[in-house]
Design an enzyme around this catalytic site. Structure first.
Site, PDB file in Angstrom:
ATOM      1  N   GLU A  44      10.568  22.292  55.535  1.00  0.00           N
ATOM      2  CA  GLU A  44      11.586  22.473  56.578  1.00  0.00           C
ATOM      3  C   GLU A  44      12.495  21.261  56.754  1.00  0.00           C
ATOM      4  O   GLU A  44      13.706  21.402  56.901  1.00  0.00           O
ATOM      5  CB  GLU A  44      10.928  22.806  57.918  1.00  0.00           C
ATOM      6  N   HIS A  89       1.850  28.471  67.039  1.00  0.00           N
ATOM      7  CA  HIS A  89       2.843  29.448  66.588  1.00  0.00           C
ATOM      8  C   HIS A  89       3.530  30.150  67.752  1.00  0.00           C
ATOM      9  O   HIS A  89       4.164  31.171  67.562  1.00  0.00           O
ATOM     10  CB  HIS A  89       2.191  30.505  65.689  1.00  0.00           C
TER      11      HIS A  89
END
Lengths: 450, 362
Positions: A184, A253
């Site tokens: 990322e 998450h």
């Protein structure tokens, strides 16, 4: 007695699917690892695999059946030497996940849109899921501008981890729809550099939780460029992906980053609720010359809404009246708007006429719309699927104090998630997340009807 | 009991499929393309004069910046390039106007060689309206899209993936340009550098990753911070060829840069290019300089100075002392003029505080 095979959930948010194909028939002996069936949802096609030995007893749902609810018994299996023992009570994970669908699921039937103050939907419309609307927005902008490209994990050949980029590779090819490694920080930097170099990147994060690895480029590289360069270097990029709690995926998450990004000057932050806004705002984001953080919500991807046919652009920075009302203003964004609308429906039955405002853009925030509504209703509740501290709700409350104090007939209330990392257990997760019931309760309180 | 799991549909494995064979889809590493063996650049008279002039411009500009800092006219951080001039001069002169450049916070030298007006750079250092970033960026945050100089980045290592993004744009636009991303031995230990290496190699991006190894990451010597101090080898794991050169010899840098530029421009993907150099001044202006001895610095200055080192080549080419003195004089006047401009220009109007946050109005 046979073991029941139940329709599995392929993801935490799946509610139903298509039983595409049986690869076994009654009487077949199956071993661990054998593929029993293929199951499809709008998101993915998966194989359904046996993990132990047995004999297929009965096929209860024929192949090709659509809309099979998760948890439906689709076949029975007789295990060797265990034929008499009822084992269903020990059924493992998938069926357990399936039953009490959390927050968004059962009532997910899209709330009928109230005529918007901005008359967004006066034209002819089509029914689209949020997922399709986002895809259409990207496809239309990619057709219109060759500088626009999409990059991210699994966006191309896999067709999108959440299928938002489905079909884009076929239409635009590998040059413009680019699978990245799981990296990322690196690809957010490459996207940002490409924007500085004159392209119009759309960087997809599989979820915004993973963008934490990349937040340096979002903030230090993208958001500050124009200012630090005295306005000569632009960074027109869209960082998009699902944000907020999904379902049963635990603390790492499940987080709403809206307040984080909305605190940063130099960014535009958008968090749409329905499909029309998802499309119209994503198109506006792609066309913007500023860096945009575009926060989607996994639980809303599969919901269907009316979307105007043809070109549909929604201006950035303008809130929308989702439901007019005169007694109280409920302000929210993203998935919280759905809860606010449900609460408003229920409250109408009690004689409380609630106005629901969808902020849509969180930076720049449409203060005027919030205050205008507050000036008429004199009561304000903010609904946010996120933590309470230093939140968008905190910001709206500050605005109400600073600029709307004289309008207030009651203290402003905020309805948010509980101030803990999101737990995994089904019951605890439900307790931690904002609910329609808590919105209703807060509205009653500010209306002194508690 | 029977248990059911869900697995994604995989392509059916062909008969005779072996994992070990599947893992070798990439060409053997010994077959990878490499840049041509670099040669010390055989410079023409004009080229020698240009290299001398450019190195001297950086040296004098930075000396002046140091003085202005001492006078309180420059604030915050100010990282001087003195000692490293041959790196930027050798590489920038191998580029064309199609190419883009990006670096970290030790950026004044690169900017000057990108052709940016020294007055605008100096005025940015003093935080004036006329500065290249209108006084809003400062020493570490300067940009010139017009000159394809993309910063000027204050976060150590950030310029490496950003540079890969610029290279991505060159490739996407098929404009024939390449990107040069400069970073130091300190930045070379940032994880994002390797994320960028991986994707640059995977996508064959036209970029030269230049490691300016000046031996100290702030106050930490390379041996104390880096497991592998041969920075040119840092790309090997990504199948990126490495090159190394004496960064104190501008003609060696120029020759190596040419080999790297030719290789990258031909579509072979990235190169990791280590230039071994030395900074004479502190990491920034506020540097106690306790991590190395005065003698060490003095020795490099006396034996390896890039500007003095070029004198022999200048002489051999028949360039006279008078010619060099004329250049010296010209550079001093450019730098003095820049300093005067930077001191006398007004500060930004207070209204500038609110401009340029966003491009558009919403």
């Amino acid at each position: 007695m046979a073991t029941e095979l139940k329709m599995p959930a392929l993801s935490p948010t799946m509610e139903e699917g298509t039983l595409a194909k049986w690869l076994v028939k009654a009487g077949d002996t199956v071993r661990s690892g054998d593929i029993l069936a293929e199951i499809e949802t709008d998101k993915a096609t998966m194989e359904f695999e046996a993990v132990d030995e047995g004999t297929v007893g009965e096929i209860l749902i024929a192949e090709g059946t659509d809309n099979v609810k998760v948890g439906t018994v689709i076949a029975t299996i007789v295990s060797e030497g265990e034929s008499a023992a009822p084992k269903a009570a020990l059924a493992p994970a998938p069926s357990a996940v399936a039953q009490p669908a959390p927050v968004a699921a059962p009532q997910a039937a899209a709330p009928v849109l109230a005529p918007a103050a901005t008359s967004d939907l006066s034209e002819e419309t089509q029914r689209l899921t949020v997922r399709e609307a986002l895809r259409d927005a990207m496809a239309e902008e990619m057709r219109a501008d060759p500088r626009v490209f999409v990059m991210g994990e699994e966006v191309a050949e896999y067709q999108g981890a959440y299928k938002v980029t489905q079909g884009l590779l076929d239409e635009f090819g590998a040059k413009r729809v680019i699978d990245t490694p799981i990296t990322e920080y690196g690809f957010a930097g490459i996207g940002t550099g490409a924007a500085m170099g004159g392209l119009r990147p759309i960087v997809e994060f599989m979820t915004f939780n993973f963008a934490m690895q990349a937040i340096d480029h979002i903030i230090n590289s993208a958001a500050k460029t124009n200012y630090m360069s005295g306005g000569q270097m632009r960074c027109p990029i869209v960082f998009r992906g699902p944000n907020g709690a999904a379902s049963r995926v635990g603390a790492q998450h499940s987080q709403n980053y809206a307040p984080w990004y909305a605190s940063v000057p130099g960014l535009v932050v958008i968090a749409p609720y329905d499909a029309a806004d998802a499309k119209g705002l994503l198109k506006a984001a792609i066309r913007s010359q500023d860096p945009v953080v575009f926060l989607e919500n996994e639980l809303v991807y599969g919901r269907s809404f009316d979307v105007p046919l043809g070109e549909h652009i929604v201006p950035i920075g303008k809130a929308r009246t989702m439901r007019p009302g005169k007694d109280v203003t409920i302000v929210s964004y993203s998935i919280g708007v759905g809860l606010a609308l449900e609460a408003a429906e229920a409250l109408a039955g009690e004689g409380i006429d609630a106005e629901v405002i969808d902020l849509r853009t969180l930076r720049p925030l449409d203060k005027g719309a919030v205050l205008e509504s507050l000036s008429r209703t004199n009561r304000l509740v903010i609904v946010e699927e996120g933590w309470p501290s230093c939140s968008i709700a905190s910001e709206i409350m500050a605005i109400a104090m600073e600029d709307g104090f004289d309008y207030l007939d009651a203290p402003v209330a905020r309805v948010t998630n509980v101030d803990v990392p999101l737990p995994y257990a089904n019951n605890l997760e439900k307790l931690a997340l904002v609910t329609t019931a808590s919105v209703i309760e807060a509205v009653r309180k500010v209306c002194y009807r508690a | 009991m029977l248990f059911i799991g869900v697995v994604p549909i995989l392509p059916r494995i062909e008969e005779g499929f072996h994992l070990a064979k599947a893992a070798t889809k990439k060409a053997p590493t010994e077959q990878l393309a490499k840049p041509a063996e670099p040669k010390r650049h055989a410079a023409t008279r004009e080229e020698l004069l240009r290299l001398y002039r450019e190195m001297l411009l950086i040296r004098r500009f930075e000396e002046k910046a140091g003085q202005l800092y001492g006078l309180g006219l420059i604030g915050g951080f100010c990282h001087l390039y003195i000692g490293q001039e041959a790196v930027a001069a050798g590489i920038q002169t191998a580029l064309t106007d199609k190419d883009s450049v990006i670096t970290g916070y030790r950026d004044h030298g690169h900017m000057l060689l990108c052709g940016i007006d020294p007055k605008l750079v100096m005025a940015e250092l003093t935080g004036r309206e006329a500065g290249i970033s209108r006084g809003k960026g400062g020493s570490m945050h300067m940009f010139s899209v017009e000159h394809k100089f993309y910063g000027g980045h204050g976060i150590v290592g950030a310029q490496v993936p950003l540079g890969a993004g610029l290279a991505f744009a060159h490739k996407y636009n098929e404009d024939g340009g390449i990107c040069v991303a400069y970073f130091g031995d300190g930045a070379a230990n940032q994880g994002q550098v390797y994320e960028a290496f991986n994707m640059a190699a995977l996508w064959k991006l036209p970029i030269i990753f230049v490691v300016e190894n000046n031996r100290y990451a702030m106050g930490t010597a390379v041996d104390r911070s880096s497991a592998e101090t041969h920075f040119w080898r840092r790309g090997e794991a990504f199948r990126i060829p490495g090159m190394v050169c004496n960064g104190m010899d501008v003609l060696e840098v120029r020759g190596a840069a040419q080999a790297a530029v030719d290789f990258v421009r031909a579509g072979n993907g990235p190169v990791v290019f280590e230039a071994q150099t030395y900074r004479y001044r502190g990491h920034s202006m506020s540097d106690p300089a306790k991590y190395r001895s005065r003698e060490e610095v003095q020795q490099v200055r006396e034996k390896s100075d890039p500007i003095e080192g070029l004198k022999h080549d200048l002489e051999t080419a028949g360039i006279t002392e008078e010619e060099l003195k004329a250049i010296d004089k010209e550079i001093r006047s450019i730098v003095n003029e820049a300093a005067d401009f930077a001191e006398t220009s007004p500060e930004p109007d207070p209204s500038e505080l609110y401009t340029d946050v966003l491009v558009e109005r919403y």
